[in-house]
Design a protein around this motif. Structure first.
Motif, short mmCIF file in Angstrom:
data_model
loop_
_atom_site.label_atom_id
_atom_site.label_comp_id
_atom_site.label_asym_id
_atom_site.label_seq_id
_atom_site.Cartn_x
_atom_site.Cartn_y
_atom_site.Cartn_z
N ARG A 194 0.84 -1.19 0.00
CA ARG A 194 0.00 0.00 0.00
C ARG A 194 0.88 1.24 0.00
O ARG A 194 1.96 1.23 0.58
CB ARG A 194 -0.89 0.06 1.26
CG ARG A 194 -2.02 -0.92 1.25
CD ARG A 194 -2.95 -0.72 2.45
NE ARG A 194 -2.38 -1.34 3.66
CZ ARG A 194 -1.82 -0.69 4.66
NH1 ARG A 194 -1.76 0.61 4.68
NH2 ARG A 194 -1.32 -1.34 5.70
N LYS A 195 0.39 2.28 -0.66
CA LYS A 195 1.06 3.57 -0.62
C LYS A 195 0.46 4.45 0.47
O LYS A 195 1.10 5.38 0.93
CB LYS A 195 0.93 4.29 -1.96
CG LYS A 195 1.71 3.63 -3.08
CD LYS A 195 1.58 4.42 -4.35
CE LYS A 195 2.38 3.77 -5.46
NZ LYS A 195 2.25 4.50 -6.71
N THR A 196 -0.76 4.14 0.85
CA THR A 196 -1.47 4.93 1.85
C THR A 196 -1.17 4.41 3.24
O THR A 196 -1.35 3.23 3.53
CB THR A 196 -2.99 4.89 1.61
OG1 THR A 196 -3.26 5.34 0.28
CG2 THR A 196 -3.73 5.75 2.61
N LEU A 197 -0.71 5.30 4.09
CA LEU A 197 -0.44 4.97 5.48
C LEU A 197 -1.76 5.03 6.25
O LEU A 197 -2.50 6.01 6.14
CB LEU A 197 0.56 5.99 6.05
CG LEU A 197 1.24 5.64 7.34
CD1 LEU A 197 2.09 4.40 7.18
CD2 LEU A 197 2.11 6.79 7.79
N LYS A 198 -2.05 4.00 7.00
CA LYS A 198 -3.30 3.94 7.75
C LYS A 198 -3.05 4.01 9.25
O LYS A 198 -1.93 3.78 9.72
CB LYS A 198 -4.05 2.65 7.43
CG LYS A 198 -4.51 2.54 5.99
CD LYS A 198 -5.33 1.30 5.79
CE LYS A 198 -5.88 1.26 4.37
NZ LYS A 198 -6.79 0.13 4.20
N LYS A 199 -4.11 4.32 9.96
CA LYS A 199 -4.07 4.39 11.42
C LYS A 199 -3.52 3.09 12.00
O LYS A 199 -2.73 3.10 12.95
CB LYS A 199 -5.49 4.66 11.94
CG LYS A 199 -5.63 4.73 13.42
CD LYS A 199 -7.07 5.13 13.76
CE LYS A 199 -7.65 4.20 14.76
NZ LYS A 199 -9.01 4.54 15.14
N GLU A 200 -3.88 1.98 11.42
CA GLU A 200 -3.44 0.67 11.89
C GLU A 200 -1.93 0.51 11.76
O GLU A 200 -1.29 -0.16 12.58
CB GLU A 200 -4.16 -0.46 11.14
CG GLU A 200 -5.65 -0.53 11.38
CD GLU A 200 -6.47 0.47 10.57
OE1 GLU A 200 -5.93 1.08 9.60
OE2 GLU A 200 -7.65 0.67 10.91
N ASP A 201 -1.36 1.11 10.71
CA ASP A 201 0.10 1.05 10.52
C ASP A 201 0.81 1.78 11.66
O ASP A 201 1.81 1.29 12.19
CB ASP A 201 0.50 1.68 9.18
CG ASP A 201 -0.10 0.95 7.99
OD1 ASP A 201 -0.16 -0.30 8.01
OD2 ASP A 201 -0.50 1.63 7.03
N ILE A 202 0.27 2.94 12.02
CA ILE A 202 0.85 3.71 13.12
C ILE A 202 0.74 2.91 14.43
O ILE A 202 1.73 2.77 15.17
CB ILE A 202 0.16 5.07 13.28
CG1 ILE A 202 0.33 5.93 12.02
CG2 ILE A 202 0.64 5.80 14.53
CD1 ILE A 202 1.74 6.38 11.74
N ALA A 203 -0.43 2.35 14.68
CA ALA A 203 -0.65 1.59 15.92
C ALA A 203 0.29 0.38 15.98
O ALA A 203 0.89 0.11 17.02
CB ALA A 203 -2.10 1.13 16.01
N GLU A 204 0.44 -0.32 14.88
CA GLU A 204 1.33 -1.50 14.85
C GLU A 204 2.78 -1.08 15.02
O GLU A 204 3.56 -1.75 15.70
CB GLU A 204 1.13 -2.28 13.55
CG GLU A 204 1.87 -3.59 13.49
CD GLU A 204 1.47 -4.59 14.57
OE1 GLU A 204 2.35 -5.37 15.00
OE2 GLU A 204 0.31 -4.58 15.02
N ALA A 205 3.17 0.01 14.39
CA ALA A 205 4.55 0.50 14.51
C ALA A 205 4.86 0.85 15.95
O ALA A 205 5.94 0.52 16.46
CB ALA A 205 4.74 1.73 13.62
N ILE A 206 3.93 1.47 16.64
CA ILE A 206 4.13 1.81 18.05
C ILE A 206 4.29 0.54 18.88
O ILE A 206 5.16 0.47 19.75
CB ILE A 206 2.97 2.69 18.58
CG1 ILE A 206 3.05 4.07 17.92
CG2 ILE A 206 3.00 2.80 20.11
CD1 ILE A 206 1.83 4.95 18.15
N LYS A 207 3.48 -0.46 18.60
CA LYS A 207 3.59 -1.74 19.33
C LYS A 207 4.95 -2.38 19.11
O LYS A 207 5.54 -2.94 20.04
CB LYS A 207 2.51 -2.72 18.84
CG LYS A 207 1.18 -2.57 19.49
CD LYS A 207 0.33 -3.76 19.10
CE LYS A 207 -1.07 -3.32 18.76
NZ LYS A 207 -1.88 -4.42 18.25
N GLU A 208 5.42 -2.35 17.88
CA GLU A 208 6.67 -3.02 17.54
C GLU A 208 7.91 -2.28 18.04
O GLU A 208 8.97 -2.87 18.18
CB GLU A 208 6.76 -3.24 16.03
CG GLU A 208 5.77 -4.28 15.53
CD GLU A 208 5.95 -4.61 14.07
OE1 GLU A 208 7.02 -4.33 13.51
OE2 GLU A 208 5.00 -5.16 13.49
#
Length: 68
Positions: A53-67
């Motif tokens: 995906r080219k579009t960054l989603k809220k879920e990407d941010i949430a997962e990045a914070i978890k990781e």
């Protein structure tokens, strides 16, 4: 160049309970916040790219914070 306005960072510190905040303290926190935000954003972009995906989603941010 700083992305976060110093006044906003100082307001955040005051809302956390500080009565007075020096500009140096605000600047120190701004540096940390901007570095952390960039780290999270880079990880989130990596996750979005992995999902093709080219579009960054809220879920990407949430997962990045978890990781991180």
């Amino acid at each position: 160049m700083a992305e976060l306005p110093l006044a906003v960072v100082i307001r955040m510190i005051k809302s956390a309970g500080a009565e007075r905040v020096s500009e140096d303290a605000g600047e120190a926190l701004r540096v940390v916040l901007e570095a952390k935000a960039e780290e999270v954003a880079k990880k989130a972009i990596s996750l979005a790219n992995h999902a093709k995906r080219k579009t960054l989603k809220k879920e990407d941010i949430a997962e990045a914070i978890k990781e991180l």
